[in-house]
Design an enzyme around this catalytic site. Structure first.
Site, PDB file in Angstrom:
ATOM      1  N   ASP A 159       0.856  -1.180   0.000  1.00 15.97           N
ATOM      2  CA  ASP A 159       0.000   0.000   0.000  1.00 15.97           C
ATOM      3  C   ASP A 159       0.897   1.236   0.000  1.00 15.97           C
ATOM      4  OD1 ASP A 159      -2.249   1.655   0.102  1.00 15.97           O
ATOM      5  OD2 ASP A 159      -3.261   0.387   1.576  1.00 15.97           O
ATOM      6  N   GLU A 187     -10.410   6.757   4.556  1.00 12.93           N
ATOM      7  CA  GLU A 187      -9.674   6.081   5.627  1.00 12.93           C
ATOM      8  C   GLU A 187      -9.068   7.075   6.618  1.00 12.93           C
ATOM      9  OE1 GLU A 187      -5.835   4.531   3.688  1.00 12.93           O
ATOM     10  OE2 GLU A 187      -7.168   5.048   2.037  1.00 12.93           O
TER      11      GLU A 187
END
Length: 609
Positions: free
Chosen positions: A299, A496
């Site tokens: 990520d 997020e």
């Protein structure tokens, strides 16, 4: 947007790079008629260590500071993060940007094309004017894998039309605590729904990766990100291996079975170990047990977090590569990463075999995508961006995603004729609110962020001329002369981190004030709740005559109106258990807790309305 001339040499290399070589003519990796395995082996045999490390590096396009940086760095991949769009933000500038970068890659010694990634998680959502589909939680409510496959295909076409060949979707997380700010990226709280919705992969990748309009799909985030304690984003998943395998692994198993091209690793930890260093779950389970042969990608700056300190170290680079990560997303410090990895290889802490394995996986996908033969944008798909066909598909997805939770005295469906309708709420006429996060920006924002139809516009379009539709965001002016009020309320956009709700999960003060004015008028009220998760509404629910969980429907608000007026009889079913209060979190089917509405609940209109 960057524009520059690469010169005669570059032009020649570009031309050669997308002209298929004839059998026996030139190096084997240039021969389109040879098997991919043979082409990969030939190319790998010609590559230096620096070139191999370049293939394992993914930089953010904003991190490319000067013309020629891609060529100089021999970079294998670029991405546009959630808020990284060219200016002006339209399909043509995206395609031009992609082609400019691709030409730089083709100017390297071996002419290895880039693979370029974006987070197109509910349509090509970073592009203004693209079709924005409902977020995954709404698609989970449809229980319609065939619909999700069509959405995957439509998304791939719009993404492909702008040159991009790699989509960081679908998210296969199983959200077990609605406090988590990424709950809307989950198809639901049980693995069966996410597993069924892996049909999105079939849509994105098509019959073959080399087929026109196909893009590489990504199953993310491996593994357990939806099961963190307290719903803490990037937090600790403190569960047994048996529970991890029962709840969080099945969607990835199904994704691998469908041939997903890449898997992205989670920021979260499993029992104290950051997944980016989780060799057992990546090497042994994903690559070994499940037989995954594609690209494992980190990520965004994910390796930085292994030691829980900012910035990455040589030890973190080594840990991540040895754990099985093949390509590392290092948005801005890509040169430091490449230098560090090279030093670790030369020191013997990362083997040449591990570097070669990563390159085989990356190059295989590039060959399978046909990038060596067709590296530049297939502009035939530009016309699909925001097309009528794709918007009609999104409208159908919105219809199927609506969950009717309450319908006292058959207040719904609304009468189209001779009806006085008062519409209120901050999300009634706000396409940004109804689209949510990851919409023309990472966190999303309220307002006219993209093109489409708001819920209010849908209501006005559906009501007949004999009806009156009045709108005031704050419900000022409502009186007893109205037959029904529709309050479109809920959450404002987030993604997020910022979306985590460690404390209360109720309606905000603005919504409560709007509802109070409607209640005081005595007019029957239908609430359309626009949110990325269930909210704490048990105290207010008795005051409402109707309630529809609209989730985050995206750009086609007409689909909500279709359900409100009965042009579509609601079929949506809750993909999560709806809490009685935030104190019940986490609450999931089978845990013995009694929710306000159970998992799978959803009403329909009676026949003959």
């Amino acid at each position: 947007m960057r524009r520059f001339t690469l010169g005669i040499l570059t032009a020649a290399l570009v031309l050669g790079s997308h002209t298929p070589a004839l059998a026996g003519n030139g190096p084997a990796y240039r021969d389109a008629w040879r098997p991919v395995k043979v082409r990969v082996a030939d190319l790998l045999s010609r590559m230096t260590l620096d070139e191999k490390i370049g293939q394992m590096t993914q930089a953010e396009r904003l991190g490319i500071k000067a013309p020629g940086d891609v060529t100089k760095g021999m970079l294998g991949s670029l991405l546009s993060g959630g808020s990284s769009q060219p200016t002006p933000n339209n399909a043509v500038t995206w395609a031009d940007m992609y082609d400019d970068f691709q030409k730089e890659a083709l100017a390297t010694r071996l002419g290895i094309p880039l693979i370029y990634g974006v987070d197109a998680v509910h349509g090509h959502n970073g592009l203004y004017g693209a079709t924005v589909f409902p977020h995954n939680i709404g698609l989970g409510a449809t229980r319609d894998p065939s619909l999700v496959k069509k959405i995957g295909r439509a998304t791939a076409e719009e993404v492909s039309g702008t040159g991009i060949d790699w989509n960081f979707a679908p998210c296969l997380c199983v959200a077990r605590n609605d406090r988590w700010g990424r709950t809307y990226e989950s198809f639901g709280e049980v693995p069966e729904i996410a597993s069924a919705m892996t049909t999105a992969i079939d849509g994105m990748q098509g019959r073959s990766l080399s087929a026109p309009g196909s893009v590489l799909a990504t199953a993310k985030h491996y593994i357990g990100d939806g099961g963190t304690t307290g719903g803490d984003d990037q937090g600790e998943t403190d569960i047994s291996e048996a529970e991890l395998r029962a709840v969080h692994l099945p969607p990835f198993r199904e994704a691998v079975r469908r041939g997903v091209g890449s898997v992205m690793i989670s920021y979260s930890s499993w029992n104290g170990l950051k997944m980016h260093a989780g060799s057992y779950l990546i090497n042994d389970v994903l690559k070994g047990e499940l037989g995954f042969s594609g690209i494992v990608i980190s990520d965004y700056n994910g390796i930085d977090q292994i030691d829980r300190q900012p910035g990455f170290t040589p030890a973190e680079v080594t840990a991540s590569i040895n754990a099985g990560i093949d390509m590392v997303m290092v948005p801005f410090e890509y040169q430091k990463f490449m230098d560090t990895l090279k030093a670790e290889v030369l020191a013997g802490r990362v083997t040449q075999a591990r570097i070669d394995d990563a390159n085989k996986r990356i190059l295989t996908k590039k060959f399978e995508l046909g990038l060596f033969e067709r590296p530049l944008t297939d502009r035939r798909f530009l016309e699909t961006v925001g097309s009528d066909e794709h918007r009609a598909l999104a409208r159908q997805a919105v219809r199927e995603s609506q969950v009717l939770l309450k319908n006292e005295n058959r207040v719904l469906p609304l009468d189209k004729s001779r009806n006085r309708i008062f519409v209120a709420g901050k999300s009634a006429d706000d396409i940004g609110n109804q689209s949510g996060g990851w919409t023309v920006g990472w966190q999303g924002k309220s307002g006219p962020v993209t093109e489409g139809t708001t819920i209010l516009q849908g209501i006005r379009h559906t009501a007949k001329p004999s009806s009156t539709v009045t709108f005031d965001k704050d419900a000022n002016g409502i009186d007893k002369s109205y037959d029904v009020a529709v309050a479109v309320i809920g959450e404002t956009p987030y993604a997020e981190g910022r979306g985590d709700k460690p404390e209360g999960m109720g309606l905000d003060a603005e919504d409560l004030a709007t509802l109070k004015r409607l209640q005081d008028s005595g007019v029957p009220t239908v609430v359309v709740l626009v949110s990325g998760r269930p909210l704490d509404i048990a105290r207010q629910l008795p005051e409402w005559d109707g309630l529809i969980a609209s989730w985050l429907p995206g750009s086609e608000g007409q689909g909500v109106a279709d359900v409100l007026f009965g042009d579509y009889n609601p079929t949506g079913k809750l993909p999560v258990t709806w809490m009685r209060s935030a104190d019940q979190q986490p609450i999931n089917v089978g845990d013995g807790k009694s929710g306000l509405f159970p998992f799978g609940f959803g009403l329909r209109y009676r026949h003959g309305w």
